[in-house]
Design a protein around this motif. Structure first.
Motif, PDB file in Angstrom:
ATOM      1  N   PRO A 194       0.800  -1.233   0.000  1.00 17.13           N
ATOM      2  CA  PRO A 194       0.000   0.000   0.000  1.00 17.13           C
ATOM      3  C   PRO A 194       0.828   1.275   0.000  1.00 17.13           C
ATOM      4  CG  PRO A 194      -0.224  -1.191   2.081  1.00 17.13           C
ATOM      5  CD  PRO A 194       0.508  -2.090   1.164  1.00 17.13           C
ATOM      6  N   ASP A 195       2.034   1.230   0.611  1.00 19.87           N
ATOM      7  CA  ASP A 195       2.846   2.458   0.653  1.00 19.87           C
ATOM      8  C   ASP A 195       3.299   2.872  -0.745  1.00 19.87           C
ATOM      9  OD1 ASP A 195       4.322   0.039   0.812  1.00 19.87           O
ATOM     10  OD2 ASP A 195       6.147   1.173   1.277  1.00 19.87           O
ATOM     11  N   LYS A 196       3.281   1.950  -1.703  1.00 19.33           N
ATOM     12  CA  LYS A 196       3.634   2.266  -3.099  1.00 19.33           C
ATOM     13  C   LYS A 196       2.409   2.067  -3.996  1.00 19.33           C
ATOM     14  CE  LYS A 196       8.063   3.077  -2.468  1.00 19.33           C
ATOM     15  NZ  LYS A 196       8.622   4.434  -2.629  1.00 19.33           N
ATOM     16  N   LYS A 197       1.238   2.266  -3.406  1.00 21.53           N
ATOM     17  CA  LYS A 197      -0.017   2.147  -4.156  1.00 21.53           C
ATOM     18  C   LYS A 197      -0.141   0.799  -4.879  1.00 21.53           C
ATOM     19  CE  LYS A 197      -1.197   6.435  -3.187  1.00 21.53           C
ATOM     20  NZ  LYS A 197      -2.245   6.687  -2.218  1.00 21.53           N
ATOM     21  N   ASN A 198       0.438  -0.220  -4.248  1.00 18.22           N
ATOM     22  CA  ASN A 198       0.379  -1.584  -4.805  1.00 18.22           C
ATOM     23  C   ASN A 198       0.978  -1.675  -6.213  1.00 18.22           C
ATOM     24  OD1 ASN A 198      -0.793  -2.562  -2.457  1.00 18.22           O
ATOM     25  ND2 ASN A 198      -2.873  -2.247  -3.188  1.00 18.22           N
ATOM     26  N   SER A 200      -4.365  -1.343  -7.676  1.00 23.28           N
ATOM     27  CA  SER A 200      -2.935  -1.292  -8.028  1.00 23.28           C
ATOM     28  C   SER A 200      -2.646  -0.108  -8.942  1.00 23.28           C
ATOM     29  CB  SER A 200      -2.502  -2.581  -8.725  1.00 23.28           C
ATOM     30  OG  SER A 200      -1.180  -2.423  -9.237  1.00 23.28           O
ATOM     31  N   ALA A 201      -1.500   0.539  -8.706  1.00 20.09           N
ATOM     32  CA  ALA A 201      -1.043   1.646  -9.573  1.00 20.09           C
ATOM     33  C   ALA A 201      -0.266   1.115 -10.773  1.00 20.09           C
ATOM     34  CB  ALA A 201      -0.200   2.628  -8.781  1.00 20.09           C
ATOM     35  N   GLY A 202      -0.393  -0.198 -11.027  1.00 22.62           N
ATOM     36  CA  GLY A 202       0.208  -0.740 -12.242  1.00 22.62           C
ATOM     37  C   GLY A 202       1.658  -1.143 -12.054  1.00 22.62           C
ATOM     38  N   ASN A 203       2.312  -1.333 -13.162  1.00 21.63           N
ATOM     39  CA  ASN A 203       3.703  -1.791 -13.115  1.00 21.63           C
ATOM     40  C   ASN A 203       4.566  -0.798 -12.345  1.00 21.63           C
ATOM     41  OD1 ASN A 203       5.261  -4.048 -14.930  1.00 21.63           O
ATOM     42  ND2 ASN A 203       6.612  -2.418 -14.239  1.00 21.63           N
ATOM     43  N   ASP A 204       5.508  -1.317 -11.567  1.00 20.43           N
ATOM     44  CA  ASP A 204       6.444  -0.449 -10.852  1.00 20.43           C
ATOM     45  C   ASP A 204       7.260   0.352 -11.878  1.00 20.43           C
ATOM     46  OD1 ASP A 204       7.930  -0.318  -7.895  1.00 20.43           O
ATOM     47  OD2 ASP A 204       9.190   0.199  -9.614  1.00 20.43           O
ATOM     48  N   LEU A 205       7.166   1.683 -11.782  1.00 23.58           N
ATOM     49  CA  LEU A 205       7.827   2.510 -12.793  1.00 23.58           C
ATOM     50  C   LEU A 205       9.343   2.490 -12.625  1.00 23.58           C
ATOM     51  CD1 LEU A 205       5.306   5.476 -13.167  1.00 23.58           C
ATOM     52  CD2 LEU A 205       5.752   3.633 -14.781  1.00 23.58           C
ATOM     53  N   GLY A 206       9.819   2.130 -11.438  1.00 25.37           N
ATOM     54  CA  GLY A 206      11.267   1.947 -11.250  1.00 25.37           C
ATOM     55  C   GLY A 206      11.757   0.773 -12.094  1.00 25.37           C
ATOM     56  N   ARG A 265      11.327  11.811 -10.400  1.00 25.84           N
ATOM     57  CA  ARG A 265      11.810  13.100  -9.873  1.00 25.84           C
ATOM     58  C   ARG A 265      10.754  13.847  -9.069  1.00 25.84           C
ATOM     59  NH1 ARG A 265      14.181  14.114 -14.880  1.00 25.84           N
ATOM     60  NH2 ARG A 265      12.339  15.301 -15.506  1.00 25.84           N
ATOM     61  N   ARG A 266       9.475  13.492  -9.189  1.00 23.36           N
ATOM     62  CA  ARG A 266       8.406  14.310  -8.605  1.00 23.36           C
ATOM     63  C   ARG A 266       8.647  14.588  -7.128  1.00 23.36           C
ATOM     64  NH1 ARG A 266       3.260  11.304  -8.410  1.00 23.36           N
ATOM     65  NH2 ARG A 266       4.738  10.028  -7.291  1.00 23.36           N
TER      66      ARG A 266
HETATM   67  N1  COA Z   1       5.588   2.573  -9.652  1.00 30.02           N
HETATM   68  C1  COA Z   1       6.395   2.841  -8.624  1.00 30.02           C
HETATM   69  N2  COA Z   1       6.026   3.575  -7.554  1.00 30.02           N
HETATM   70  C2  COA Z   1       4.766   4.063  -7.554  1.00 30.02           C
HETATM   71  C3  COA Z   1       3.876   3.822  -8.613  1.00 30.02           C
HETATM   72  C4  COA Z   1       4.316   3.039  -9.693  1.00 30.02           C
HETATM   73  N3  COA Z   1       3.526   2.722 -10.714  1.00 30.02           N
HETATM   74  N4  COA Z   1       2.694   4.446  -8.323  1.00 30.02           N
HETATM   75  C5  COA Z   1       2.864   5.052  -7.126  1.00 30.02           C
HETATM   76  N5  COA Z   1       4.107   4.806  -6.663  1.00 30.02           N
HETATM   77  C6  COA Z   1       4.699   5.262  -5.395  1.00 30.02           C
HETATM   78  C7  COA Z   1       5.081   6.746  -5.462  1.00 30.02           C
HETATM   79  O1  COA Z   1       6.356   6.914  -6.039  1.00 30.02           O
HETATM   80  C8  COA Z   1       5.058   7.081  -3.984  1.00 30.02           C
HETATM   81  O2  COA Z   1       6.255   6.602  -3.393  1.00 30.02           O
HETATM   82  P1  COA Z   1       7.022   7.508  -2.285  1.00 30.02           P
HETATM   83  O3  COA Z   1       6.019   7.677  -1.175  1.00 30.02           O
HETATM   84  O4  COA Z   1       8.194   6.667  -1.915  1.00 30.02           O
HETATM   85  O5  COA Z   1       7.345   8.792  -2.966  1.00 30.02           O
HETATM   86  C9  COA Z   1       3.928   6.226  -3.434  1.00 30.02           C
HETATM   87  O6  COA Z   1       3.720   5.191  -4.388  1.00 30.02           O
HETATM   88  C10 COA Z   1       2.621   6.995  -3.302  1.00 30.02           C
HETATM   89  O7  COA Z   1       2.301   7.554  -4.578  1.00 30.02           O
HETATM   90  P2  COA Z   1       1.896   9.084  -4.775  1.00 30.02           P
HETATM   91  O8  COA Z   1       2.182   9.438  -6.193  1.00 30.02           O
HETATM   92  O9  COA Z   1       2.545   9.912  -3.706  1.00 30.02           O
HETATM   93  O10 COA Z   1       0.340   9.004  -4.494  1.00 30.02           O
HETATM   94  P3  COA Z   1      -0.803   9.895  -5.152  1.00 30.02           P
HETATM   95  O11 COA Z   1      -2.047   9.497  -4.433  1.00 30.02           O
HETATM   96  O12 COA Z   1      -0.419  11.339  -5.171  1.00 30.02           O
HETATM   97  O13 COA Z   1      -0.892   9.418  -6.668  1.00 30.02           O
HETATM   98  C11 COA Z   1      -0.994   7.811  -8.454  1.00 30.02           C
HETATM   99  C12 COA Z   1      -1.205   8.084  -6.949  1.00 30.02           C
HETATM  100  C13 COA Z   1      -1.208   6.323  -8.646  1.00 30.02           C
HETATM  101  C14 COA Z   1      -2.000   8.618  -9.256  1.00 30.02           C
HETATM  102  C15 COA Z   1       0.425   8.218  -8.875  1.00 30.02           C
HETATM  103  O14 COA Z   1       1.333   7.630  -7.956  1.00 30.02           O
HETATM  104  C16 COA Z   1       0.792   7.734 -10.244  1.00 30.02           C
HETATM  105  O15 COA Z   1       0.447   8.349 -11.230  1.00 30.02           O
HETATM  106  N6  COA Z   1       1.531   6.599 -10.324  1.00 30.02           N
HETATM  107  C17 COA Z   1       1.993   6.060 -11.585  1.00 30.02           C
HETATM  108  C18 COA Z   1       0.911   5.214 -12.237  1.00 30.02           C
HETATM  109  C19 COA Z   1       1.401   4.669 -13.555  1.00 30.02           C
HETATM  110  O16 COA Z   1       1.710   5.407 -14.455  1.00 30.02           O
HETATM  111  N7  COA Z   1       1.499   3.333 -13.627  1.00 30.02           N
HETATM  112  C20 COA Z   1       2.018   2.634 -14.784  1.00 30.02           C
HETATM  113  C21 COA Z   1       0.964   2.444 -15.821  1.00 30.02           C
HETATM  114  S1  COA Z   1       1.581   1.620 -17.248  1.00 30.02           S
END
Ligand code: COA
Length: 250
Positions: A24-28, A64-70, A249-250
């Motif tokens: 949950p800390d990384k939005k799954n 889930s916020a999808g694939n880990d962008l890292g 970078r955000r």
């Molecule tokens: N990969 C890696 N880390 C992610 C992630 C992802 N897809 N989505 C969220 N996280 C991490 C953030 O980096 C953050 O980590 P930190 O606390 O160490 O900085 C944590 O999860 C919380 O996310 P945050 O962005 O602060 O929450 P938010 O409520 O403001 O926004 C989202 C949530 C999901 C809208 C936003 O995180 C986002 O756009 N994520 C990317 C989604 C994406 O593009 N997925 C890939 C699709 S192909």
């Protein structure tokens, strides 16, 4: 194995395997290790007669916020396409037992497209289904470019997969991606109730019916692989790398 995926067979829901996102800390966001654990859980469920249905769940307010962008950035830097994603998608498509899912809140990228391979999905109205593939300089995956136009029509599929428009739980239901919309606190119980009901049905009749309804798996696998070739090439592009770096970078 990773603690970011919890796999369980609760005694309260006989015959049901739960696969739960638990980061949950990384939005799954889904890492390579999480894909491996989910693939193993799906494959093992297929060969275990005691398991009759699988339910995917997330945490409160986030599927889930999808694939880990890292991981995507590492791939963009030359690490290559994460094969674990494809392994998971193949296992999802090849699964011979019913799969249900419950969504409350964020469902991004593969957090949206994986429901195209689920048989019944429950979502809260506040859910947000979104696939920002093109914004990340990527292309659709999970055979979404094949299945989404079939179930929701060309325009809605384009709005979702290419324009990156967000769909609420109700809009996803209208589009045929979701079976029922309910209150956030009811998502889990409703999902598990469906899974339990399916687990009690005559398994062979259910398997054949599901096969007939889902259609040719090989078409779907072929589209997953075709999309993956484009996806891998896009991952290496300067525009994709810039998009991942901007997120980091955000
Ligand atoms: N990969 C890696 N880390 C992610 C992630 C992802 N897809 N989505 C969220 N996280 C991490 C953030 O980096 C953050 O980590 P930190 O606390 O160490 O900085 C944590 O999860 C919380 O996310 P945050 O962005 O602060 O929450 P938010 O409520 O403001 O926004 C989202 C949530 C999901 C809208 C936003 O995180 C986002 O756009 N994520 C990317 C989604 C994406 O593009 N997925 C890939 C699709 S192909």
């Amino acid at each position: 194995m990773t603690e970011h995926i919890i796999v369980e067979q609760p005694a309260t829901h006989p015959g049901v395997r739960i696969i739960r996102f638990n980061r949950p800390d990384k939005k799954n966001a889904i890492t390579r290790a999480m894909y491996v654990t989910m693939t193993e859980a799906l494959t093992a469920a297929d060969s275990d007669p005691a398991i009759r249905a699988t339910a995917f769940l997330g945490t409160e307010g986030c599927f889930s916020a999808g694939n880990d962008l890292g991981d995507f950035l590492a791939a963009a830097m030359g690490g290559g396409m994460p094969r674990e994603v494809i392994g998971f998608l193949h296992a999802l498509v090849r699964s011979t037992k019913p799969i249900v899912s419950g969504v409350d809140g964020l469902a991004i990228g593969i957090g949206t497209t994986m429901h195209l391979h689920c048989d019944m999905t429950v979502a809260s109205a506040r859910s947000q289904f979104r696939t920002p593939f093109v914004d990340l300089a990527l292309v659709p995956e999970a055979a979404s470019s094949l299945i989404a136009p079939r179930i929701m029509g060309q325009q809605r599929a384009f709005a979702m997969l290419a324009a990156g428009e967000a769909f609420s739980g109700e809009e996803a239901r209208e589009a045929g991606l979701v079976w029922k919309v309910c209150e956030p606190q009811d998502v889990e119980a409703a999902t598990l109730a469906i899974a339990t009901k399916l687990a009690l049905k005559p398994p062979e009749a259910l398997r054949i019916s599901r096969d007939l309804i889902r259609g040719d798996r090989e078409d779907i696998i072929a589209r997953i692989d075709e999309e993956a070739r484009h996806f891998a090439a896009r991952l290496q592009s300067a525009e994709a790398r810039a998009a991942f770096e901007a997120f980091m970078r955000r």
